[in-house]
Design an enzyme around this catalytic site. Structure first.
Site, mmCIF file in Angstrom:
data_model
loop_
_atom_site.group_PDB
_atom_site.id
_atom_site.type_symbol
_atom_site.label_atom_id
_atom_site.label_comp_id
_atom_site.label_asym_id
_atom_site.label_seq_id
_atom_site.Cartn_x
_atom_site.Cartn_y
_atom_site.Cartn_z
ATOM 1 N N ARG A 215 0.853 -1.192 0.000
ATOM 2 C CA ARG A 215 0.000 0.000 0.000
ATOM 3 C C ARG A 215 0.884 1.235 0.000
ATOM 4 O O ARG A 215 1.746 1.379 0.881
ATOM 5 C CB ARG A 215 -0.877 0.057 1.259
ATOM 6 C CG ARG A 215 -1.740 -1.160 1.526
ATOM 7 C CD ARG A 215 -2.985 -1.178 0.663
ATOM 8 N NE ARG A 215 -3.657 -2.471 0.759
ATOM 9 C CZ ARG A 215 -4.734 -2.720 1.504
ATOM 10 N NH1 ARG A 215 -5.278 -1.744 2.197
ATOM 11 N NH2 ARG A 215 -5.270 -3.920 1.532
ATOM 12 N N GLU A 217 0.959 4.056 1.284
ATOM 13 C CA GLU A 217 0.340 4.868 2.339
ATOM 14 C C GLU A 217 1.071 6.206 2.395
ATOM 15 O O GLU A 217 2.257 6.254 2.683
ATOM 16 C CB GLU A 217 0.433 4.157 3.694
ATOM 17 C CG GLU A 217 -0.277 2.803 3.761
ATOM 18 C CD GLU A 217 -1.784 2.916 3.845
ATOM 19 O OE1 GLU A 217 -2.300 4.061 3.893
ATOM 20 O OE2 GLU A 217 -2.447 1.857 3.841
ATOM 21 N N HIS A 224 0.657 1.914 10.000
ATOM 22 C CA HIS A 224 0.659 1.664 8.556
ATOM 23 C C HIS A 224 2.056 1.352 8.036
ATOM 24 O O HIS A 224 3.021 2.033 8.382
ATOM 25 C CB HIS A 224 0.116 2.881 7.794
ATOM 26 C CG HIS A 224 -1.351 3.069 7.961
ATOM 27 N ND1 HIS A 224 -1.882 3.895 8.925
ATOM 28 C CD2 HIS A 224 -2.398 2.526 7.297
ATOM 29 C CE1 HIS A 224 -3.211 3.847 8.837
ATOM 30 N NE2 HIS A 224 -3.551 3.023 7.860
HETATM 31 O O1 4AD Z 1 -8.961 -3.334 5.301
HETATM 32 P P1 4AD Z 1 -8.157 -3.786 4.132
HETATM 33 O O2 4AD Z 1 -7.677 -2.774 3.198
HETATM 34 O O3 4AD Z 1 -9.041 -4.878 3.391
HETATM 35 C C1 4AD Z 1 -8.644 -5.610 2.318
HETATM 36 O O4 4AD Z 1 -7.514 -5.660 1.864
HETATM 37 C C2 4AD Z 1 -9.723 -6.506 1.793
HETATM 38 N N1 4AD Z 1 -9.305 -7.036 0.488
HETATM 39 C C3 4AD Z 1 -9.965 -7.599 2.784
HETATM 40 C C4 4AD Z 1 -11.122 -8.467 2.445
HETATM 41 O O5 4AD Z 1 -10.958 -9.643 2.262
HETATM 42 N N2 4AD Z 1 -12.278 -7.907 2.410
HETATM 43 O O6 4AD Z 1 -6.904 -4.619 4.676
HETATM 44 C C5 4AD Z 1 -7.101 -5.749 5.505
HETATM 45 C C6 4AD Z 1 -6.228 -5.655 6.734
HETATM 46 C C7 4AD Z 1 -6.488 -4.441 7.617
HETATM 47 O O7 4AD Z 1 -7.552 -4.670 8.496
HETATM 48 C C8 4AD Z 1 -5.165 -4.311 8.340
HETATM 49 O O8 4AD Z 1 -5.064 -5.221 9.402
HETATM 50 C C9 4AD Z 1 -4.182 -4.709 7.266
HETATM 51 O O9 4AD Z 1 -4.869 -5.507 6.341
HETATM 52 N N3 4AD Z 1 -3.620 -3.539 6.600
HETATM 53 C C10 4AD Z 1 -2.425 -2.991 6.905
HETATM 54 N N4 4AD Z 1 -1.494 -3.328 7.812
HETATM 55 C C11 4AD Z 1 -0.373 -2.576 7.883
HETATM 56 N N5 4AD Z 1 -0.134 -1.517 7.077
HETATM 57 C C12 4AD Z 1 -1.039 -1.153 6.135
HETATM 58 N N6 4AD Z 1 -0.785 -0.132 5.332
HETATM 59 C C13 4AD Z 1 -2.251 -1.897 6.019
HETATM 60 N N7 4AD Z 1 -3.335 -1.823 5.214
HETATM 61 C C14 4AD Z 1 -4.147 -2.830 5.589
#
Ligand code: 4AD
Ligand code: MG
Length: 439
Positions: A215, A217, A224
């Site tokens: 990501r 970010e 993150h």
């Molecule tokens: O909430 P996110 O963006 O959801 C998805 O990726 C969907 N495709 C999931 C699905 O099956 N519906 O990301 C899922 C999880 C978040 O809740 C968080 O725990 C982690 O991934 N996450 C990160 N962890 C660390 N750094 C980041 N930049 C993150 N972005 C997401």
């Protein structure tokens, strides 16, 4: 010469008088003139090597005296009982082989007596990782992942690996990392979302993927990363998102309980107590969450907007007061969740998405997916997406796609919370963020 015949943790009074070889790093040295103490550290602990000038060859004594801290050595010698030594035994050296001398000065103090800033630690990660409280994080992360995987195996999940070089993202354009793919633009996968859904049309029925996700970010926060490990689960023939939530709570509670027992020593040494986890986890609807947060008057949320970090924390406090560390937020407004989430047919303003929160931080997003081709296309158009970018995905929905749902869980956030680590970067060996590309 055999470099190691024993780990330092194996050296006990029972070995008094026995010859052993140990190998590791020079943890610290003490100079009492005619006596030099050298603490040798290996993966399992520390042993004292005692060099008495009068009793040693001058050359051997000089070698020991000249060693720099963190040099790599192998020591052969005799185990000797000594009540004053840590663990009650020491080694009287016969030979010391310097396998690799360490430069001075060291970038940080491995004994931990001198505080080092996180940036210094991460810049010199290999040396930082020599500290046991730092490596313990990764031993616990490994145990958590291994048991999560094992439990998913029991539940019939097939572990897969989907492409990480992709043509389209599913989690919003702003966090995509573009890469040059021959003469085209491609992206690093933000999530296996599209592929794990496509696989639900394959008959594999339940799939698990544990892999990096990327990501871009823009903001620099303690929760993150640009690169994290995502545990993704997807299951077919579900009745509703409840089936997915039930699966997650079983697997996660089991894995956490396993860590509590199998890593009890590491947890104790870190001074960490894992929260008690019992299932089912409470469910709070998004609307209830908004009411609770607004009633607290610590921050405000308008119905329909995403929960801010602050709002999540406030809810975390409210739930903690009720004795809940882990809880689901359900029935999110349809417009703040991605196109692939199924809208509630009876109440289209809300959808079948859930988040799992752990002590006021989101660790999982998931939900029931939209499996009906025509409805999915409408939902994508509503969200302003160009469906022609997603033909490869949409085609999988034309030839028999069962109802399905799944989730993505960020393992680093779980480790961050259970070990009470301030910054998520500490849970990654070589973290990536906006400014960090090496080491
Ligand atoms: O909430 P996110 O963006 O959801 C998805 O990726 C969907 N495709 C999931 C699905 O099956 N519906 O990301 C899922 C999880 C978040 O809740 C968080 O725990 C982690 O991934 N996450 C990160 N962890 C660390 N750094 C980041 N930049 C993150 N972005 C997401
Ligand atoms: Mg999310």
């Amino acid at each position: 010469m055999v470099l190691r015949t024993k780990w330092t943790c194996e050296l006990t009074e029972a070995l008094d008088g026995k010859a052993v070889n140990v190998a590791g790093w020079v943890h610290s040295k003490r100079n009492l003139g005619g006596i030099r103490f050298l603490l040798l550290r290996d993966k399992t602990g520390i042993i004292q090597v005692t060099a008495i000038k009068k009793k040693l060859e001058p050359e051997l004594f000089a070698t020991i005296a000249s060693l720099s801290k963190e040099s790599v050595v192998s020591v052969s010698g005799q185990v000797k009982k000594n009540n004053q030594a840590p663990h009650g035994v020491e080694i009287i050296p016969e030979t010391v082989t310097v396998l690799n001398p360490a430069d001075t000065p060291l970038p940080l103090d491995v004994t931990g007596k001198v505080h080092a800033e996180l940036d210094t630690r991460l810049d010199n990660r290999v040396v930082d990782l020599r500290r046991q409280n730092v490596t313990r994080v990764f031993i616990i992360k490994d145990a958590l992942l291994a048991e999560f995987r094992r439990k998913c195996d029991d539940e019939g999940f097939v572990e897969v690996h989907t492409p990480k070089i992709v043509a389209a993202g599913a989690e919003g354009g702003s966090t995509l990392f573009p890469i040059a793919y021959f003469d085209r633009e491609a992206y690093l996968a933000q999530s296996p979302q599209l592929y794990k859904q496509m696989l639900m049309g394959s008959g594999l029925d339940r799939i698990l993927e544990i892999a990096p996700a990327w990501r871009a970010e823009k903001s620099d926060t303690i929760r993150h990363l640009s690169e994290f490990i995502s545990i993704d689960m997807e299951m077919a023939f579900i009745e509703s998102e409840e089936d997915v939530m039930g699966m997650l709570e079983r697997v996660l509670a089991h894995a956490l309980e396993h860590v509590r027992t199998s890593c009890s020593l590491q947890l104790e040494e870190m001074g960490v107590e894992l929260p008690e986890v019992s299932i089912p986890f409470p469910r709070v609807t998004y609307s209830e969450a908004v009411e609770l947060i607004n009633a607290s008057s610590e921050t405000e949320v308008e119905w329909g907007e995403d929960l801010s970090t602050e709002a999540e924390k406030v809810l975390g406090k409210i739930m903690a007061e009720k004795g809940h560390d882990l809880y689901f937020i359900t029935e999110y407004p349809s417009r703040i969740k991605p196109f692939y989430i199924m809208v509630n047919d009876e109440r289209p303003e809300v959808c079948r998405a859930f988040d799992l929160e752990f002590s006021g931080m989101e660790i999982t997003s998931g939900g029931q997916r939209e499996h009906r081709h025509d409805v999915l296309i409408n939902r994508m158009k509503e969200q302003g997406l160009d469906t022609s970018d997603f033909t490869f995905y949409l085609d999988a929905f034309r030839f028999g796609m069962p109802p399905h749902g799944g989730l993505g869980l960020g393992i680093e956030r779980v480790v961050q919370i259970i070990l009470d680590v301030k910054n998520i970067r500490e849970t990654v060996l070589f973290p990536r963020d906006r400014s960090r590309l090496v080491p």
